[in-house]
Structure formats: C-alpha cells, structure tokens
Design a protein around this motif. Structure first.
Motif, PDB file in Angstrom:
ATOM      1  N   VAL A   1      29.882 -29.585  -2.319  1.00 14.60           N
ATOM      2  CA  VAL A   1      30.847 -28.911  -3.191  1.00 14.60           C
ATOM      3  C   VAL A   1      30.130 -28.186  -4.321  1.00 14.60           C
ATOM      4  N   LEU A   2      29.114 -28.824  -4.920  1.00 17.48           N
ATOM      5  CA  LEU A   2      28.329 -28.169  -5.967  1.00 17.48           C
ATOM      6  C   LEU A   2      27.664 -26.900  -5.429  1.00 17.48           C
ATOM      7  N   TRP A   3      27.145 -26.992  -4.217  1.00 20.39           N
ATOM      8  CA  TRP A   3      26.493 -25.837  -3.584  1.00 20.39           C
ATOM      9  C   TRP A   3      27.472 -24.686  -3.399  1.00 20.39           C
ATOM     10  N   LEU A   4      28.672 -24.992  -2.931  1.00 18.04           N
ATOM     11  CA  LEU A   4      29.675 -23.956  -2.698  1.00 18.04           C
ATOM     12  C   LEU A   4      30.187 -23.356  -4.012  1.00 18.04           C
ATOM     13  N   VAL A   5      30.443 -24.214  -5.000  1.00 14.09           N
ATOM     14  CA  VAL A   5      31.001 -23.747  -6.270  1.00 14.09           C
ATOM     15  C   VAL A   5      30.021 -22.841  -7.004  1.00 14.09           C
ATOM     16  N   THR A   6      28.743 -23.210  -6.998  1.00 10.33           N
ATOM     17  CA  THR A   6      27.748 -22.406  -7.724  1.00 10.33           C
ATOM     18  C   THR A   6      27.362 -21.127  -6.985  1.00 10.33           C
ATOM     19  N   SER A   7      27.866 -20.952  -5.779  1.00  6.53           N
ATOM     20  CA  SER A   7      27.619 -19.699  -5.043  1.00  6.53           C
ATOM     21  C   SER A   7      28.929 -19.051  -4.604  1.00  6.53           C
ATOM     22  N   ILE A   8      29.978 -19.254  -5.385  1.00  8.64           N
ATOM     23  CA  ILE A   8      31.307 -18.730  -5.060  1.00  8.64           C
ATOM     24  C   ILE A   8      31.315 -17.220  -4.808  1.00  8.64           C
ATOM     25  N   PRO A   9      30.634 -16.400  -5.623  1.00 10.97           N
ATOM     26  CA  PRO A   9      30.690 -14.944  -5.357  1.00 10.97           C
ATOM     27  C   PRO A   9      30.266 -14.577  -3.941  1.00 10.97           C
ATOM     28  N   PHE A  10      29.231 -15.243  -3.428  1.00 10.08           N
ATOM     29  CA  PHE A  10      28.760 -14.947  -2.077  1.00 10.08           C
ATOM     30  C   PHE A  10      29.827 -15.288  -1.046  1.00 10.08           C
ATOM     31  N   TRP A  11      30.410 -16.482  -1.144  1.00 12.21           N
ATOM     32  CA  TRP A  11      31.390 -16.915  -0.151  1.00 12.21           C
ATOM     33  C   TRP A  11      32.672 -16.092  -0.234  1.00 12.21           C
ATOM     34  N   PHE A  12      33.052 -15.700  -1.450  1.00 16.72           N
ATOM     35  CA  PHE A  12      34.234 -14.858  -1.615  1.00 16.72           C
ATOM     36  C   PHE A  12      34.036 -13.519  -0.915  1.00 16.72           C
ATOM     37  N   LEU A  13      32.858 -12.905  -1.123  1.00 12.62           N
ATOM     38  CA  LEU A  13      32.577 -11.627  -0.479  1.00 12.62           C
ATOM     39  C   LEU A  13      32.447 -11.777   1.033  1.00 12.62           C
ATOM     40  N   LEU A  14      31.932 -12.917   1.471  1.00 15.96           N
ATOM     41  CA  LEU A  14      31.813 -13.162   2.908  1.00 15.96           C
ATOM     42  C   LEU A  14      33.186 -13.201   3.568  1.00 15.96           C
ATOM     43  N   LEU A  15      34.126 -13.900   2.951  1.00 13.24           N
ATOM     44  CA  LEU A  15      35.459 -14.044   3.520  1.00 13.24           C
ATOM     45  C   LEU A  15      36.261 -12.758   3.440  1.00 13.24           C
ATOM     46  N   THR A  16      36.192 -12.085   2.293  1.00 10.48           N
ATOM     47  CA  THR A  16      37.016 -10.891   2.092  1.00 10.48           C
ATOM     48  C   THR A  16      36.390  -9.617   2.651  1.00 10.48           C
ATOM     49  N   GLY A  17      35.062  -9.603   2.702  1.00  5.06           N
ATOM     50  CA  GLY A  17      34.377  -8.399   3.144  1.00  5.06           C
ATOM     51  C   GLY A  17      33.938  -8.434   4.588  1.00  5.06           C
ATOM     52  N   LEU A  18      33.010  -9.334   4.891  1.00  2.27           N
ATOM     53  CA  LEU A  18      32.417  -9.355   6.227  1.00  2.27           C
ATOM     54  C   LEU A  18      33.449  -9.670   7.305  1.00  2.27           C
ATOM     55  N   LEU A  19      34.287 -10.684   7.078  1.00  2.00           N
ATOM     56  CA  LEU A  19      35.261 -11.072   8.095  1.00  2.00           C
ATOM     57  C   LEU A  19      36.423 -10.090   8.189  1.00  2.00           C
ATOM     58  N   GLY A  20      36.615  -9.272   7.141  1.00  4.95           N
ATOM     59  CA  GLY A  20      37.702  -8.318   7.163  1.00  4.95           C
ATOM     60  C   GLY A  20      37.290  -6.918   7.552  1.00  4.95           C
ATOM     61  N   SER A  21      36.028  -6.734   7.917  1.00  3.74           N
ATOM     62  CA  SER A  21      35.533  -5.409   8.297  1.00  3.74           C
ATOM     63  C   SER A  21      36.035  -5.041   9.688  1.00  3.74           C
ATOM     64  N   GLU A  22      36.544  -3.821   9.800  1.00  5.38           N
ATOM     65  CA  GLU A  22      37.082  -3.362  11.083  1.00  5.38           C
ATOM     66  C   GLU A  22      36.212  -2.294  11.729  1.00  5.38           C
ATOM     67  N   THR A  23      35.482  -1.530  10.940  1.00  6.99           N
ATOM     68  CA  THR A  23      34.628  -0.476  11.483  1.00  6.99           C
ATOM     69  C   THR A  23      33.166  -0.812  11.231  1.00  6.99           C
ATOM     70  N   ALA A  24      32.283  -0.092  11.926  1.00  2.78           N
ATOM     71  CA  ALA A  24      30.848  -0.323  11.770  1.00  2.78           C
ATOM     72  C   ALA A  24      30.385  -0.004  10.354  1.00  2.78           C
ATOM     73  N   ASP A  25      30.940   1.045   9.776  1.00  8.86           N
ATOM     74  CA  ASP A  25      30.553   1.407   8.412  1.00  8.86           C
ATOM     75  C   ASP A  25      30.997   0.349   7.409  1.00  8.86           C
ATOM     76  N   GLN A  26      32.193  -0.203   7.597  1.00 12.65           N
ATOM     77  CA  GLN A  26      32.662  -1.266   6.718  1.00 12.65           C
ATOM     78  C   GLN A  26      31.802  -2.516   6.850  1.00 12.65           C
ATOM     79  N   LEU A  27      31.424  -2.836   8.089  1.00 12.45           N
ATOM     80  CA  LEU A  27      30.570  -3.998   8.321  1.00 12.45           C
ATOM     81  C   LEU A  27      29.217  -3.809   7.658  1.00 12.45           C
ATOM     82  N   LYS A  28      28.640  -2.627   7.789  1.00  9.54           N
ATOM     83  CA  LYS A  28      27.338  -2.338   7.186  1.00  9.54           C
ATOM     84  C   LYS A  28      27.423  -2.458   5.661  1.00  9.54           C
TER      85      LYS A  28
END
Length: 262
Positions: free
Chosen positions: A25-52
């Motif tokens: 939990v400490l590991w996840l909380v102290t790196s929240i920005p990364f995980w937030f961007l991973l969930l909202t950005g990488l997993l939500g990318s629909e095109t190759a340019d968005q993924l890149k």
C-alpha cells in the motif's frame, strides 16, 4: 511468550500478511501519479498515436514516482530476507525513499527510456509492419531481460553504496553473468504478474493481489534470489583469497629454502 504449534503458525502468517500488505500500500500510495496515468491513459488509448503519447507520459513520470517508491520497498524486502523482520515499516520505507531518491530517479530515467522505446517498437512491428511480426516478439525477450536487470538494480541499490553508473553496470553484469538465477527471477515475476492481471490483459483475474501483495511479493522474491547470488559470489571471493594466501605462503617458503641452500 512465544506461541507454538498451529496458533504460532497463524500468528506468523498474519504478521507476514500485514508486512506485505502495508508495504504494498505504501508503494502504491507514494507512486499514485504513475498508476493514475496508467489507468486513465494507457488502458484508455484507442489509437496508436494515443498509445505512444501515454507511454511517453508514463516514461516521464515513472522516474520521479514509481522508481523511488520501488527502491524503498526493496529496502524493506532486504531487511526481511536478512532476518530483520521486526523493522518499523513506515520509518524504514520513508527513510529509504529519501536516501535513495536521486539514484532511483537517475536509474529510472535510463530504464524508463529503454522500456518506452521497446514498447513503442513492439507495437510498430506487430501492427504496422507486415511480415515483421517475429521481430516484435524479439522485443518481448529484450523487455524481459531489461526487467530482470531492473530488479537487480533495485536489489543492488538497497544492498550496496555505489555510484549510479556502477549500479547500472553491475545490474547488467548480474543479468548476463547469472543466467539461471536471472531466469528464475524472470519466471517468478512474470508468474506473479500473470496471476494478478485482469482477464482483459490476459491474466488470471486475481486482481485483489495488486493493492495488497503484488509489488511486495515481487520485491521479496527478487531480493531472496539476489541474496543467493551475492552469498555465492562472496564464498567464491573468500575461496580465491585463501588460495592466493596459500600460494603466497608456498612461494615464501620456497624462497626461504633456496636462500638456506645457498
């Protein structure tokens, strides 16, 4: 009074569950920005340019959040593997986070850049270049090697006081020089990822492991294997030193015998 038998076993198990889950939990909380961007950005990318764009953004954020957090988690794993299981979790985690932040960040820039390049190249060869799909799978193998090198980097950072360049170089040497143990580290880490990932990503859907055990289990498993490598290297070093001392002693005795004969 120390509990024995079945109750003692349950008590020790509950202690380890608490250590692993709190650290994760400490590991996840102290790196929240990364995980937030991973969930909202990488997993939500629909095109190759968005993924890149998402991969590049994650590569920029990871060295400043994920890597220092992971180095702190490995410092706790080191304590546990070496027998210091009663170490204070919060104090040790945040002290290690602060002490290793700069080196973890610099190393993170190096690894994040390489991972970003390999992931983008993998996507290009797999989806955009007909007839070159086999090269895409070569990048998967390279990413696994890079992952093992990264795990060695965190283990070295938590165990030794070295310059960042030396940490990176030694991480690569251990990855290549100890192939069997590195292979075991890779298999174990990938297995934990596979079990924890949702079915949409090809995993076994035990996603409850991610918030409580995912990172901490990988850290302790990795450092356990790393410690075995270090212990064997130390034994070899001691044996070589004893051999050199014995050879030097024989040379001295031979020199004295020649002098006596004269």
């Amino acid at each position: 009074m120390e509990m024995r038998g079945m109750m003692g076993g349950f008590y020790k198990l509950s202690e380890w569950i608490m250590r692993l889950s709190v650290t994760n939990v400490l590991w996840l909380v102290t790196s929240i920005p990364f995980w937030f961007l991973l969930l909202t950005g990488l997993l939500g990318s629909e095109t190759a340019d968005q993924l890149k764009a998402s991969i590049i953004t994650l590569a920029v954020v990871a060295p400043f959040t994920l890597f220092p957090s992971t180095s702190a988690m490995f410092s706790l794993a080191r304590k546990w593997v070496l027998g210091d299981t009663d170490v204070p979790l919060f104090k040790t985690f945040f002290r290690s986070y602060k002490q290793n932040y700069v080196q973890a960040m610099i190393g993170g820039v190096f690894y994040a850049l390489l991972f970003a390049i390999m992931i983008i190249d993998f996507q290009v060869y797999l989806k955009q270049m007909n007839g070159f799909a086999i090269i895409a799978y070569l990048f998967i193998a390279l990413m696994v090697l890079l992952l093992v090198s990264l795990l060695h980097f965190f283990s070295l950072l938590s165990h030794f006081h070295m310059k960042t360049v030396q940490l990176l170089k030694n991480a690569l040497i251990l990855t290549i020089g100890r192939p069997i143990r590195s292979f075991m580290m890779a298999i174990g880490t990938v297995a934990i990822m596979f079990v924890s990932m949702p079915k949409q990503l090809g995993g076994m859907n035990f996603t409850f492991l991610i918030p409580f055990f995912f990172g901490s289990v990988i850290a302790i498993y990795t450092y356990y294997n790393f410690n075995i490598i270090i212990q064997k290297m130390m034994l070899l070093k001691d044996a070589a030193a004893e051999s050199d001392e014995g050879q030097a002693s024989e040379d001295t005795d031979s020199e004295e015998d020649r002098n006596n004969e004269k």
